[in-house]
Design an enzyme around this catalytic site. Structure first.
Site, PDB file in Angstrom:
ATOM      1  N   ASP A  30       0.847  -1.198   0.000  1.00 61.40           N
ATOM      2  CA  ASP A  30       0.000   0.000   0.000  1.00 61.40           C
ATOM      3  C   ASP A  30       0.883   1.249   0.000  1.00 61.40           C
ATOM      4  O   ASP A  30       1.903   1.325   0.703  1.00 61.40           O
ATOM      5  CB  ASP A  30      -0.911  -0.011   1.230  1.00 61.40           C
ATOM      6  CG  ASP A  30      -2.089   0.939   1.074  1.00 61.40           C
ATOM      7  OD1 ASP A  30      -3.227   0.466   0.954  1.00 61.40           O
ATOM      8  OD2 ASP A  30      -1.860   2.181   1.073  1.00 61.40           O
ATOM      9  N   ILE A  31       0.493   2.247  -0.765  1.00 57.27           N
ATOM     10  CA  ILE A  31       1.263   3.485  -0.887  1.00 57.27           C
ATOM     11  C   ILE A  31       1.224   4.312   0.408  1.00 57.27           C
ATOM     12  O   ILE A  31       2.110   5.138   0.649  1.00 57.27           O
ATOM     13  CB  ILE A  31       0.722   4.312  -2.088  1.00 57.27           C
ATOM     14  CG1 ILE A  31       1.787   5.244  -2.635  1.00 57.27           C
ATOM     15  CG2 ILE A  31      -0.561   5.054  -1.746  1.00 57.27           C
ATOM     16  CD1 ILE A  31       1.418   5.858  -3.983  1.00 57.27           C
ATOM     17  N   ASN A  85     -12.883  -3.036   2.618  1.00 55.37           N
ATOM     18  CA  ASN A  85     -13.914  -2.009   2.748  1.00 55.37           C
ATOM     19  C   ASN A  85     -14.846  -2.106   1.544  1.00 55.37           C
ATOM     20  O   ASN A  85     -14.387  -2.181   0.407  1.00 55.37           O
ATOM     21  CB  ASN A  85     -13.261  -0.624   2.819  1.00 55.37           C
ATOM     22  CG  ASN A  85     -12.326  -0.492   4.018  1.00 55.37           C
ATOM     23  OD1 ASN A  85     -12.634  -0.967   5.098  1.00 55.37           O
ATOM     24  ND2 ASN A  85     -11.179   0.148   3.822  1.00 55.37           N
ATOM     25  N   GLY A  91     -15.473   3.108   3.893  1.00 55.20           N
ATOM     26  CA  GLY A  91     -14.094   3.551   3.702  1.00 55.20           C
ATOM     27  C   GLY A  91     -13.461   3.114   2.394  1.00 55.20           C
ATOM     28  O   GLY A  91     -12.254   3.283   2.215  1.00 55.20           O
ATOM     29  N   GLN A  92     -14.263   2.555   1.475  1.00 55.71           N
ATOM     30  CA  GLN A  92     -13.680   2.146   0.189  1.00 55.71           C
ATOM     31  C   GLN A  92     -13.401   3.373  -0.675  1.00 55.71           C
ATOM     32  O   GLN A  92     -14.279   4.223  -0.855  1.00 55.71           O
ATOM     33  CB  GLN A  92     -14.632   1.186  -0.557  1.00 55.71           C
ATOM     34  CG  GLN A  92     -13.995   0.605  -1.815  1.00 55.71           C
ATOM     35  CD  GLN A  92     -14.870  -0.439  -2.510  1.00 55.71           C
ATOM     36  OE1 GLN A  92     -16.042  -0.621  -2.143  1.00 55.71           O
ATOM     37  NE2 GLN A  92     -14.314  -1.109  -3.495  1.00 55.71           N
ATOM     38  N   SER A  93     -12.171   3.479  -1.166  1.00 57.27           N
ATOM     39  CA  SER A  93     -11.824   4.616  -2.024  1.00 57.27           C
ATOM     40  C   SER A  93     -11.415   4.169  -3.425  1.00 57.27           C
ATOM     41  O   SER A  93     -11.403   4.978  -4.349  1.00 57.27           O
ATOM     42  CB  SER A  93     -10.702   5.443  -1.389  1.00 57.27           C
ATOM     43  OG  SER A  93      -9.545   4.652  -1.205  1.00 57.27           O
ATOM     44  N   HIS A  98     -10.282  -5.386  -3.169  1.00 59.77           N
ATOM     45  CA  HIS A  98      -8.943  -5.584  -2.626  1.00 59.77           C
ATOM     46  C   HIS A  98      -9.032  -5.973  -1.164  1.00 59.77           C
ATOM     47  O   HIS A  98      -9.927  -5.550  -0.442  1.00 59.77           O
ATOM     48  CB  HIS A  98      -8.075  -4.330  -2.785  1.00 59.77           C
ATOM     49  CG  HIS A  98      -8.713  -3.058  -2.321  1.00 59.77           C
ATOM     50  ND1 HIS A  98      -9.673  -2.393  -3.049  1.00 59.77           N
ATOM     51  CD2 HIS A  98      -8.526  -2.335  -1.182  1.00 59.77           C
ATOM     52  CE1 HIS A  98     -10.053  -1.303  -2.380  1.00 59.77           C
ATOM     53  NE2 HIS A  98      -9.383  -1.252  -1.248  1.00 59.77           N
ATOM     54  N   HIS A 100      -6.918  -5.684   2.189  1.00 60.30           N
ATOM     55  CA  HIS A 100      -5.793  -5.113   2.925  1.00 60.30           C
ATOM     56  C   HIS A 100      -5.248  -6.206   3.844  1.00 60.30           C
ATOM     57  O   HIS A 100      -6.024  -6.873   4.539  1.00 60.30           O
ATOM     58  CB  HIS A 100      -6.252  -3.969   3.837  1.00 60.30           C
ATOM     59  CG  HIS A 100      -6.797  -2.768   3.133  1.00 60.30           C
ATOM     60  ND1 HIS A 100      -6.037  -1.646   2.905  1.00 60.30           N
ATOM     61  CD2 HIS A 100      -8.033  -2.490   2.638  1.00 60.30           C
ATOM     62  CE1 HIS A 100      -6.790  -0.722   2.306  1.00 60.30           C
ATOM     63  NE2 HIS A 100      -8.001  -1.217   2.130  1.00 60.30           N
TER      64      HIS A 100
HETATM   65  P1  5GP Z   1      -9.669   1.496   0.275  1.00 61.97           P
HETATM   66  O1  5GP Z   1      -9.623   2.917   0.788  1.00 61.97           O
HETATM   67  O2  5GP Z   1     -10.448   1.435  -1.037  1.00 61.97           O
HETATM   68  O3  5GP Z   1     -10.099   0.467   1.255  1.00 61.97           O
HETATM   69  O4  5GP Z   1      -8.166   1.098  -0.051  1.00 61.97           O
HETATM   70  C1  5GP Z   1      -7.473   1.639  -1.128  1.00 61.97           C
HETATM   71  C2  5GP Z   1      -6.016   1.608  -0.748  1.00 61.97           C
HETATM   72  O5  5GP Z   1      -5.260   1.822  -1.930  1.00 61.97           O
HETATM   73  C3  5GP Z   1      -5.605   2.682   0.246  1.00 61.97           C
HETATM   74  O6  5GP Z   1      -5.069   2.083   1.413  1.00 61.97           O
HETATM   75  C4  5GP Z   1      -4.574   3.514  -0.506  1.00 61.97           C
HETATM   76  O7  5GP Z   1      -3.509   3.939   0.307  1.00 61.97           O
HETATM   77  C5  5GP Z   1      -4.118   2.566  -1.596  1.00 61.97           C
HETATM   78  N1  5GP Z   1      -3.685   3.232  -2.805  1.00 61.97           N
HETATM   79  C6  5GP Z   1      -4.322   4.242  -3.459  1.00 61.97           C
HETATM   80  N2  5GP Z   1      -3.645   4.598  -4.562  1.00 61.97           N
HETATM   81  C7  5GP Z   1      -2.544   3.781  -4.600  1.00 61.97           C
HETATM   82  C8  5GP Z   1      -1.452   3.669  -5.519  1.00 61.97           C
HETATM   83  O8  5GP Z   1      -1.332   4.383  -6.521  1.00 61.97           O
HETATM   84  N3  5GP Z   1      -0.512   2.735  -5.237  1.00 61.97           N
HETATM   85  C9  5GP Z   1      -0.592   1.921  -4.127  1.00 61.97           C
HETATM   86  N4  5GP Z   1       0.387   1.036  -3.943  1.00 61.97           N
HETATM   87  N5  5GP Z   1      -1.615   1.992  -3.258  1.00 61.97           N
HETATM   88  C10 5GP Z   1      -2.571   2.915  -3.491  1.00 61.97           C
END
Ligand code: 5GP
Ligand code: ZN
Length: 112
Positions: A30-31, A85, A91-93, A98, A100
């Site tokens: 994760d970034i 999420n 909290g899904q973005s 995916h 985590h």
């Molecule tokens: P969500 O918020 O949908 O549960 O998780 C999305 C995850 O993707 C977040 O933890 C966010 O830090 C990660 N993420 C978003 N953009 C990137 C990216 O460009 N590269 C990587 N490695 N992770 C990313």
């Protein structure tokens, strides 16, 4: 899915730090890590979220969990948390399924 960030990562159009890859799934760090170890496991097939798992695509979800089991062992993670999420309020973005995988610190419950 042209506009999906994680489809672009799978295609190599956006760089990522790979943890594991096979024909069905991809895992990468994760970034914005929320724990000392934080990586994501994603199916290569574009599935929006856990809310869109069907009889037709469920096998890849099981496969993702097999990969989680294998990779955590390889990384020496005995205690870890798997989170997915589903939907904005949860909290899904990124709207590509995916998981985590977080480890390397104590976790609290319930999550926020
Ligand atoms: P969500 O918020 O949908 O549960 O998780 C999305 C995850 O993707 C977040 O933890 C966010 O830090 C990660 N993420 C978003 N953009 C990137 C990216 O460009 N590269 C990587 N490695 N992770 C990313
Ligand atoms: Zn996608």
């Amino acid at each position: 899915m042209n506009d999906c960030l994680f489809c672009k990562i799978i295609a190599g159009e956006i760089p990522s730090k790979k943890v594991y890859e096979d024909e069905l799934c991809y895992a990468f760090y994760d970034i914005d890590p929320q724990a000392p170890t934080h990586f994501l496991v994603i199916p290569k097939e574009h599935i929006v979220s856990c809310g869109e798992v069907t009889a037709e695509n469920a096998a890849v979800v099981g496969h993702c969990f097999q990969v989680i089991s294998k990779v955590t062992k390889e990384l020496g993670l005995q205690d870890f948390r798997v989170v997915s999420n589903c939907g904005e309020r949860a909290g899904q973005s990124v709207f590509h399924l995916h998981f985590h995988v977080l480890g390397g610190r104590d976790m609290t419950w319930p999550p926020g």
